[in-house]
Scaffold this active site. Structure first.
Site, PDB file in Angstrom:
ATOM      1  N   GLU A 171       0.803  -1.225   0.000  1.00  0.00           N
ATOM      2  CA  GLU A 171       0.000   0.000   0.000  1.00  0.00           C
ATOM      3  C   GLU A 171       0.840   1.282   0.000  1.00  0.00           C
ATOM      4  O   GLU A 171       0.748   2.113   0.902  1.00  0.00           O
ATOM      5  CB  GLU A 171      -0.964  -0.031   1.201  1.00  0.00           C
ATOM      6  CG  GLU A 171      -1.888  -1.227   1.152  1.00  0.00           C
ATOM      7  CD  GLU A 171      -2.738  -1.403   2.403  1.00  0.00           C
ATOM      8  OE1 GLU A 171      -2.941  -0.424   3.131  1.00  0.00           O
ATOM      9  OE2 GLU A 171      -3.180  -2.536   2.680  1.00  0.00           O
ATOM     10  N   GLU A 278      -6.038 -10.845  -0.345  1.00  0.00           N
ATOM     11  CA  GLU A 278      -6.811 -10.543   0.881  1.00  0.00           C
ATOM     12  C   GLU A 278      -8.316 -10.518   0.573  1.00  0.00           C
ATOM     13  O   GLU A 278      -9.034  -9.631   0.969  1.00  0.00           O
ATOM     14  CB  GLU A 278      -6.356  -9.209   1.466  1.00  0.00           C
ATOM     15  CG  GLU A 278      -4.859  -9.144   1.721  1.00  0.00           C
ATOM     16  CD  GLU A 278      -4.408  -7.861   2.374  1.00  0.00           C
ATOM     17  OE1 GLU A 278      -5.270  -7.097   2.856  1.00  0.00           O
ATOM     18  OE2 GLU A 278      -3.189  -7.593   2.420  1.00  0.00           O
TER      19      GLU A 278
END
Ligand code: G3I
Length: 367
Positions: A171, A278
């Site tokens: 991220e 995820e």
């Protein structure tokens, strides 16, 4: 206060839009008709996917793995790959300077070795969960460069040959695809920190596959376009990046089926591995039979794309069941995963199984 109200307004708007978009999802192909799934055999999904070259994985809570026999049995029975949900992050591994805490990760790696599971290292460089001492320190560039190389080498070399995949950087981009400037590494080193991290990880374990992992890059748009252009350049510059992790926390909108497929393909065409890392598809604003059906269809679309893309080798849910999800017991985002809190397979499980068994993989299984 105003910013909090604004934040809540934006968030509510996003959820309403998502909810409306989810309502518009309707079966668009025969195999998306749930009546089709009733005839799916009870071949375990993990094995059906293994026959198609895909590892079924999940995020695990290491302490519960040790303490809860039912949870442990569920994980062993249904998953081939395990990602530490928390104990692989710097906040856990290095709570104080120079005081590494590896006991939990050591236990997970030993558990995986005993039961022939793979471990996915998550995650080396992430501004989302850092120890307080790190956040409070004013990092000079050369200090942070040296620390980053030492930290990555210490962690990755400890598990050399035992953790085959690492989320090296997690991220690093904002929603517009620009660098997240609220990131200590970016503040101090600018974008140089990313090649630095990947080279350090590669030196520590030359055989590990090294990933960049992020969310809201599943569809084509400014964030995934920006990532694509950066990864393409890193590859051309010899940065040892081997794959992209698409988190697929898709509760804020689901990409168009073809757009998602083409997006995965363009990264795969760079010679990169693709992991869906995820995956969870919570039901917004509580559960209804219609939303559960649409959720299963969207799970199926994710798997259909992974089955079609050369190099898509892992489908990892963020939690093993609805009782072990980071979304907690929120009624705003409920029932996100493949199994109920009592570990019973749900409609999305059978949707994925129907995808896995639909073509030649089935015959290989039945030999
Ligand atoms: O284990 C400690 C406990 O000892 C302590 O008493 C308690 C209170 O401070 O904290 C516990 O640790 C928590 C940990 O989860 C284990 O439950 C941390 O505070 C909490 O921040 C941590 O949250 C995790 C979060 O990442 C931050 O690391 C979530 O479980 C995890 O699901 C979430 O996962 C992230 C991915 O890594 C990256 N992508 C987004 C995803 C969802 O946010």
């Amino acid at each position: 206060m105003l910013s909090l109200i604004l934040h809540r307004l934006v968030f509510t708007f996003l959820v309403l839009v998502t909810n409306e978009r989810l309502q518009r999802v309707v079966p668009q192909a025969p195999s998306e008709d749930p009546r089709y799934w009733q005839f799916v055999t009870d071949v375990p999904l993990k094995d059906a996917l293994a026959a198609r070259g895909i590892l079924l994985g999940t995020a695990v809570r290491i302490e519960e793995l040790r303490k809860d026999p039912r949870y442990r049995k569920h994980i062993l029975e249904h998953f081939a790959l395990l990602t530490p949900e928390y104990e692989g992050k710097m906040a856990y591994i290095l709570p104080e300077p120079h005081k590494y805490r590896f006991a939990a990760l050591d236990r997970l790696v030993a558990f995986a070795k005993k039961y022939n599971k793979r471990v996915r290292g998550h995650t080396l460089i992430w501004s989302g969960d850092l120890p307080r001492w790190f956040k409070e320190k004013e990092w000079k560039p050369e200090e942070l460069r040296a620390f980053t190389e030492e930290y990555i080498f210490t962690v990755v070399s400890r598990y050399r040959g035992e953790i085959p995949y690492w989320d090296v950087v997690n991220e690093a981009l904002d929603l517009a695809g620009d660098w997240d400037e609220d990131n200590p590494w970016y503040e101090s080193l600018k974008e140089e920190y990313i090649p630095l991290a990947f080279h350090a990880a590669h030196r520590a374990d030359p055989n590990a596959l090294l990933f960049y992992n992020d969310f809201l890059i599943e569809g084509q748009g400014e964030k995934s376009d920006a990532l694509y252009n950066r990864v393409k350049r890193w590859k051309e510059e010899g940065v040892p990046i081997h794959g992209i992790g698409f988190q697929c926390h898709l509760f804020l909108g689901f990409p168009d089926r073809e757009e998602f497929l083409q997006n995965l393909k363009r990264f795969a065409d760079l010679g990169l591995k693709i992991h869906l890392t995820e995956v969870d598809l919570p039901l917004a604003f509580g559960a209804t039979p219609g939303k559960r059906l649409k959720q299963a269809i969207l799970y199926r679309r994710l798997m259909d794309a992974c089955l079609k893309v050369q190099g898509c080798e892992a489908f990892i849910t963020w939690g093993s069941d609805d009782g072990h999800s980071w979304t907690g017991k929120s009624r705003w985002f409920s029932e996100p995963l493949l199994f109920s809190p009592s570990f019973t397979p749900k409609l999305p499980y059978f949707a994925l199984l129907s995808a896995a068994l639909e073509r030649e993989g089935y015959s290989r299984l039945m030999e």
